[in-house]
Design a protein around this motif. Structure first.
Motif, PDB file in Angstrom:
ATOM      1  N   ARG A   1      32.730 -63.731  -9.329  1.00 42.37           N
ATOM      2  CA  ARG A   1      32.600 -63.242  -7.999  1.00 42.37           C
ATOM      3  C   ARG A   1      31.620 -62.272  -7.907  1.00 42.37           C
ATOM      4  NH1 ARG A   1      37.855 -60.569  -4.690  1.00 42.37           N
ATOM      5  NH2 ARG A   1      36.592 -59.269  -3.471  1.00 42.37           N
TER       6      ARG A   1
ATOM      7  N   GLU B   1      47.277 -74.672  -4.682  1.00 46.30           N
ATOM      8  CA  GLU B   1      46.406 -74.077  -5.503  1.00 46.30           C
ATOM      9  C   GLU B   1      46.105 -72.663  -5.270  1.00 46.30           C
ATOM     10  OE1 GLU B   1      44.842 -74.905  -8.437  1.00 46.30           O
ATOM     11  OE2 GLU B   1      45.507 -76.792  -8.759  1.00 46.30           O
ATOM     12  N   ILE B   2      45.838 -72.532  -3.780  1.00 48.05           N
ATOM     13  CA  ILE B   2      45.399 -71.273  -3.360  1.00 48.05           C
ATOM     14  C   ILE B   2      46.795 -70.267  -2.982  1.00 48.05           C
ATOM     15  CG2 ILE B   2      43.948 -69.975  -1.801  1.00 48.05           C
ATOM     16  CD1 ILE B   2      42.423 -72.528  -1.369  1.00 48.05           C
TER      17      ILE B   2
ATOM     18  N   ILE C   1      39.847 -66.196  -1.125  1.00 46.63           N
ATOM     19  CA  ILE C   1      39.130 -65.213  -1.937  1.00 46.63           C
ATOM     20  C   ILE C   1      37.710 -65.174  -1.311  1.00 46.63           C
ATOM     21  CG2 ILE C   1      38.357 -64.441  -4.244  1.00 46.63           C
ATOM     22  CD1 ILE C   1      40.858 -65.949  -5.245  1.00 46.63           C
TER      23      ILE C   1
ATOM     24  N   GLU D   1      37.733 -71.411  -5.241  1.00 53.06           N
ATOM     25  CA  GLU D   1      38.718 -70.311  -5.223  1.00 53.06           C
ATOM     26  C   GLU D   1      39.161 -69.932  -6.676  1.00 53.06           C
ATOM     27  OE1 GLU D   1      40.394 -68.453  -2.189  1.00 53.06           O
ATOM     28  OE2 GLU D   1      38.322 -68.822  -2.164  1.00 53.06           O
ATOM     29  N   MET D   2      39.511 -70.979  -7.499  1.00 52.69           N
ATOM     30  CA  MET D   2      40.089 -70.799  -8.802  1.00 52.69           C
ATOM     31  C   MET D   2      38.824 -69.856  -9.762  1.00 52.69           C
ATOM     32  SD  MET D   2      41.776 -74.607  -9.427  1.00 52.69           S
ATOM     33  CE  MET D   2      42.338 -74.147 -11.204  1.00 52.69           C
ATOM     34  N   GLU D   3      37.662 -70.333  -9.638  1.00 49.33           N
ATOM     35  CA  GLU D   3      36.357 -69.809 -10.158  1.00 49.33           C
ATOM     36  C   GLU D   3      36.289 -68.331  -9.837  1.00 49.33           C
ATOM     37  OE1 GLU D   3      33.133 -71.722  -9.240  1.00 49.33           O
ATOM     38  OE2 GLU D   3      33.635 -73.734 -10.515  1.00 49.33           O
ATOM     39  N   LEU D   4      36.625 -67.701  -8.667  1.00 52.22           N
ATOM     40  CA  LEU D   4      36.567 -66.678  -7.878  1.00 52.22           C
ATOM     41  C   LEU D   4      37.585 -65.645  -8.723  1.00 52.22           C
ATOM     42  CD1 LEU D   4      35.517 -67.137  -4.315  1.00 52.22           C
ATOM     43  CD2 LEU D   4      34.077 -66.253  -6.338  1.00 52.22           C
ATOM     44  N   ASN D   5      38.670 -66.207  -9.254  1.00 53.64           N
ATOM     45  CA  ASN D   5      39.401 -65.376 -10.134  1.00 53.64           C
ATOM     46  C   ASN D   5      38.806 -64.516 -11.020  1.00 53.64           C
ATOM     47  OD1 ASN D   5      42.104 -65.594  -8.499  1.00 53.64           O
ATOM     48  ND2 ASN D   5      42.161 -67.835  -9.511  1.00 53.64           N
ATOM     49  N   SER D   6      37.695 -65.201 -11.542  1.00 57.29           N
ATOM     50  CA  SER D   6      37.132 -64.542 -12.684  1.00 57.29           C
ATOM     51  C   SER D   6      35.912 -63.307 -11.930  1.00 57.29           C
ATOM     52  CB  SER D   6      36.200 -65.300 -13.431  1.00 57.29           C
ATOM     53  OG  SER D   6      34.984 -64.842 -14.069  1.00 57.29           O
ATOM     54  N   ALA D   7      36.027 -61.968 -12.343  1.00 58.60           N
ATOM     55  CA  ALA D   7      35.425 -60.857 -11.763  1.00 58.60           C
ATOM     56  C   ALA D   7      33.922 -61.150 -12.079  1.00 58.60           C
ATOM     57  CB  ALA D   7      35.791 -59.750 -12.312  1.00 58.60           C
TER      58      ALA D   7
END
Length: 318
Positions: free
Chosen positions: A198, A310-311, A248, A189-195
């Motif tokens: 994603r 975290e989420i 996400i 989920e933290m990694e998917l904040n990066s476009a």
């Protein structure tokens, strides 16, 4: 769903409802309405192709692409129209030449030049006109052929993988799928904040394929979560379950499925079904004990608190 097509008779690029297409996508029904507004509404509402019990006329088409949403189909229509205007600017002239030849042929059939003992050839003037038309056709074809080659070359260059590109297996390894623990979900989920990250997930998951929404979602979910981890989730997160709908990652799955023509509502329905039947899948894989499936119900742990912080989601009943 909606489709972008070219009407062969008029060479117009149009948006039609997918349910108007013939199975081979070479023909489409077309509404008989004179009002442009009514035609657009018929497309948007994907009306049944009939009026007063009378089926609409079918038109020959060239199929381009299907879209889930009407707005996206409109954008696709504009894009294809602009490409045709950019790469085939002389198409209108070419069509005009063909019409001219057709008219000339029809005139000759009405007033044929009968052969005589002295000659069996057409008049000199008619021959010159025909040769001139053929030269114009040849020139136009050569121009269009050159432009088409350039278009294909540009597309090939843009789509060709660069030397720094990675294989599908390398991408799979870098994504660390399937996720096995709640910690893996928090990290992802933290990694998917990066476009960029994603988009990498969307591209990889959209290539898994499948026949119909159920098959597509099953292939994606099996690649994303192990069954043991899937047991931790339900769609809304009631009881001790965590809400899968708020991740996400769920949006990523929707985007990947849409590239396989799975509509949002169907995607959500199949995800709910997949999570609901997790215990059945586990039961089929594991040996039965005393005639029943052994399974442990995990109680909330400190990890739930970390996951929630975290989420930013609540695990209470929705």
């Amino acid at each position: 769903m909606y489709a972008v097509v070219t009407l062969q008779d008029s060479d117009e690029v149009m948006v039609v409802a997918s349910n108007w297409l013939s199975p081979d996508k070479k023909q489409s029904y077309w509404p008989p309405f004179k009002s442009t507004k009514k035609c657009i509404e018929a497309v948007q509402n994907r009306l049944k192709p009939e009026t007063g019990g009378k089926t609409w006329e079918k038109l020959n088409i060239s199929f381009h692409k299907e879209y889930v949403f009407f707005d996206k189909a409109n954008e696709g229509q504009k894009e294809i129209t602009e490409q045709k205007q950019q790469y085939f600017p002389s198409t209108t002239g070419f069509t005009g030449i063909l019409k001219k030849i057709k008219k000339s042929t029809q005139d000759m059939s009405k007033n044929p030049v009968l052969p005589t003992p002295s000659t069996s050839r057409m008049p000199t003037d008619g021959k010159k006109d025909l040769l001139q038309m053929l030269r114009e056709i040849k020139s136009t074809v050569q121009e269009n052929s050159s432009m088409l080659k350039k278009l294909l070359k540009d597309n090939t260059v843009s789509e060709a993988p660069s030397s720094s590109s990675v294989s599908t297996e390398d991408v799979k390894a870098s994504l660390n799928l399937p996720l096995r623990t709640v910690e893996d979900v928090v990290r992802t989920e933290m990694e998917l904040n990066s476009a960029t990250t994603r988009q990498k997930y969307v591209q990889y998951l959209s290539r898994l394929g499948g026949f119909g929404p159920k098959d597509v979602i099953k292939n994606i979910m099996q690649r994303v979560l192990t069954d043991d981890l899937a047991m931790e989730f339900s769609w809304l997160g009631r009881g001790n379950k965590k809400p899968f709908s708020k991740l996400i990652l769920t949006d990523v799955i929707r985007d990947a499925a849409s590239k396989q023509s799975v509509m949002r509502a169907d995607c959500e329905t199949e995800i709910k079904t997949y999570l609901w039947y997790t215990i059945d899948r586990i039961g089929r894989k594991r040996p039965r004990v005393c005639g029943g499936v052994t399974s442990e119900v995990t109680s909330p742990t400190l990890l739930d608190s970390a996951f929630q912080s975290e989420i930013g989601m609540s695990f209470l009943d929705d």
